[in-house]
Design an enzyme around this catalytic site. Structure first.
Site, PDB file in Angstrom:
ATOM      1  N   GLY A 120       1.597  -6.917  -1.832  1.00 41.14           N
ATOM      2  CA  GLY A 120       2.589  -7.878  -2.301  1.00 41.14           C
ATOM      3  C   GLY A 120       3.357  -7.435  -3.534  1.00 41.14           C
ATOM      4  O   GLY A 120       3.695  -8.257  -4.398  1.00 41.14           O
ATOM      5  N   SER A 183       8.985  -4.116   3.560  1.00 45.67           N
ATOM      6  CA  SER A 183       7.568  -4.437   3.414  1.00 45.67           C
ATOM      7  C   SER A 183       7.260  -5.747   4.130  1.00 45.67           C
ATOM      8  O   SER A 183       8.002  -6.724   3.995  1.00 45.67           O
ATOM      9  CB  SER A 183       7.187  -4.566   1.940  1.00 45.67           C
ATOM     10  OG  SER A 183       5.882  -5.111   1.808  1.00 45.67           O
ATOM     11  N   LYS A 214      14.687   2.103   3.060  1.00 47.35           N
ATOM     12  CA  LYS A 214      13.396   2.224   3.747  1.00 47.35           C
ATOM     13  C   LYS A 214      13.311   1.159   4.830  1.00 47.35           C
ATOM     14  O   LYS A 214      13.471  -0.035   4.544  1.00 47.35           O
ATOM     15  CB  LYS A 214      12.243   2.070   2.754  1.00 47.35           C
ATOM     16  CG  LYS A 214      10.878   2.396   3.357  1.00 47.35           C
ATOM     17  CD  LYS A 214       9.827   2.537   2.276  1.00 47.35           C
ATOM     18  CE  LYS A 214       8.504   3.050   2.834  1.00 47.35           C
ATOM     19  NZ  LYS A 214       7.511   3.300   1.770  1.00 47.35           N
ATOM     20  N   GLY A 267      -1.157   4.960   8.401  1.00 52.07           N
ATOM     21  CA  GLY A 267      -2.104   5.979   8.836  1.00 52.07           C
ATOM     22  C   GLY A 267      -1.889   6.419  10.270  1.00 52.07           C
ATOM     23  O   GLY A 267      -0.843   6.187  10.881  1.00 52.07           O
ATOM     24  N   TYR A 317       0.757   9.201   2.093  1.00 44.09           N
ATOM     25  CA  TYR A 317      -0.007   8.179   1.382  1.00 44.09           C
ATOM     26  C   TYR A 317      -1.398   8.107   1.993  1.00 44.09           C
ATOM     27  O   TYR A 317      -2.369   8.634   1.446  1.00 44.09           O
ATOM     28  CB  TYR A 317       0.701   6.819   1.420  1.00 44.09           C
ATOM     29  CG  TYR A 317      -0.037   5.732   0.656  1.00 44.09           C
ATOM     30  CD1 TYR A 317      -1.272   5.259   1.079  1.00 44.09           C
ATOM     31  CD2 TYR A 317       0.488   5.168  -0.494  1.00 44.09           C
ATOM     32  CE1 TYR A 317      -1.963   4.280   0.385  1.00 44.09           C
ATOM     33  CE2 TYR A 317      -0.187   4.170  -1.193  1.00 44.09           C
ATOM     34  CZ  TYR A 317      -1.409   3.742  -0.750  1.00 44.09           C
ATOM     35  OH  TYR A 317      -2.088   2.772  -1.443  1.00 44.09           O
ATOM     36  N   THR A 318      -1.502   7.503   3.171  1.00 46.85           N
ATOM     37  CA  THR A 318      -2.818   7.326   3.783  1.00 46.85           C
ATOM     38  C   THR A 318      -3.460   8.667   4.118  1.00 46.85           C
ATOM     39  O   THR A 318      -4.674   8.843   3.942  1.00 46.85           O
ATOM     40  CB  THR A 318      -2.701   6.446   5.036  1.00 46.85           C
ATOM     41  OG1 THR A 318      -2.061   5.208   4.683  1.00 46.85           O
ATOM     42  CG2 THR A 318      -4.061   6.143   5.632  1.00 46.85           C
TER      43      THR A 318
END
Length: 338
Positions: A120, A183, A214, A267, A317-318
């Site tokens: 968030g 997001s 994005k 991921g 990232y993941t």
């Protein structure tokens, strides 16, 4: 490898397996290393990789970057290039400081090589990030991206002003800016991907610094095509594809319970869809719009396939959570000649 045999198991056991506690611990330790030039030199010697390319007018030492979300408030900035990253994206940052959603809000799905988050946009605010960046020695040595999002307290009709507030505070510090309108963890945010909202937002931001948009992996192709029309018309520098997904396809049986948590999935299960979106953007724009590919890159081959799909740069990232800095070097080695 040391990371997979020692570091990762240790981090994953912290506080009974609390994923966010491990994340915070790792960033704090890296922030400490960032103040130790000798330690950074050792890391650079081990993990540094040169595969330079120029994209949207910026020179990247290599095309593998750190995705937004790992170091939201820029606490460990000098450490990331030492771990091999060719660029770093901080944030997502908002005009107003905000705590984000209640904990727990970050969940590992290890059998699937995935993470679910509903953070968030927790961050200290654009003003605090600007103060931190102003105090850092410059240059960083790699391009710095700053991901901008809408404050939760800001109504949708005031979103443009909210993004502008963050941009003005940070304009002199970022080499490029990512407009996060995708997001799934901020109510109403994805509505900003609609033509009218996005056009107004980009009209207010595009100009002095490279602006990237994005996008969500959950958009159907006609909606992506419409979004790209706006991006091209407004002269954005590129697209970041993709954000996390609300879908739960491809989860291992052992991860079904964790996968039921609300939030965005990142991921390995996202890899195919993220690559499909990258390929679609590349085709739809005839390669005119540089693409930063992100989502599901957990092996060097994943990175190579993302480049082959049309990405000029990629972000981790993941994959970094599960594979560590060795993946950065290997992913850079997988980059094709642009």
């Amino acid at each position: 490898m040391l990371f997979e045999r020692v570091v990762r198991p240790t981090l994953f056991r912290l506080k009974g397996g609390d994923a966010e506690a491990a994340h915070e611990f790792a960033v704090r330790r890296l922030a400490g290393l960032a103040r130790m030039p000798a330690a950074l030199a050792v890391l650079r010697a081990r993990y540094g990789v040169s595969a330079p390319r120029t994209v949207f007018g910026l020179r990247f030492p290599n095309p593998v970057g750190l995705a937004a979300g790992m170091d939201k408030d820029g606490l460990a900035l000098p450490a990331w290039p030492a771990l091999g990253f060719g660029f770093v994206e901080v944030g997502t940052v908002t005009a107003h400081p905000q705590p984000g959603n209640p904990r727990p809000r970050l969940f590992r799905l290890p059998d699937s090589g995935a993470v679910v988050n509903r953070m968030g946009f927790n961050n200290a605010g654009a003003g605090a990030l600007a103060a931190r960046l102003a105090a850092l020695p410059r240059p960083l040595g790699v391009p710095l991206g700053i991901s901008l999002g809408k404050s939760r307290i800001t109504p949708l009709e005031e979103a443009v002003e909210d993004y502008q507030t963050s941009y003005r505070a940070l304009r002199e510090y970022g080499d490029y800016f990512a407009v996060n309108v995708s997001s799934p963890n901020t109510p109403g945010l994805r509505e900003l991907q609609d033509r009218a909202h996005l056009d107004a937002l980009l009209a207010a931001l595009v100009g002095e610094k490279p602006i990237l948009v994005k996008i969500a992996p959950d958009l159907p192709e006609p909606a992506i095509a419409e979004l790209l029309e706006v991006c091209l018309a407004r002269g954005v520098a590129g697209v970041i594809a993709t954000n996390t997904t609300l879908a739960r396809d491809g989860l291992a049986p052992a991860d079904q319970a964790g996968g039921a948590e609300a939030g965005g999935l990142s991921g390995r299960p996202l890899a195919d869809r993220a690559r499909e979106v990258v390929a679609f953007v590349h085709r739809e724009t005839d390669g005119r719009l540089p693409i930063v590919g992100v989502g599901g890159i957990v092996t060097p081959d994943d990175a190579g396939r993302m480049f082959d799909a049309g990405a000029s740069l990629v972000q981790l990232y993941t994959g970094f959570v599960y594979r560590g800095p060795a993946l950065v070097r290997a992913a850079a080695a997988a980059a094709r000649t642009p």
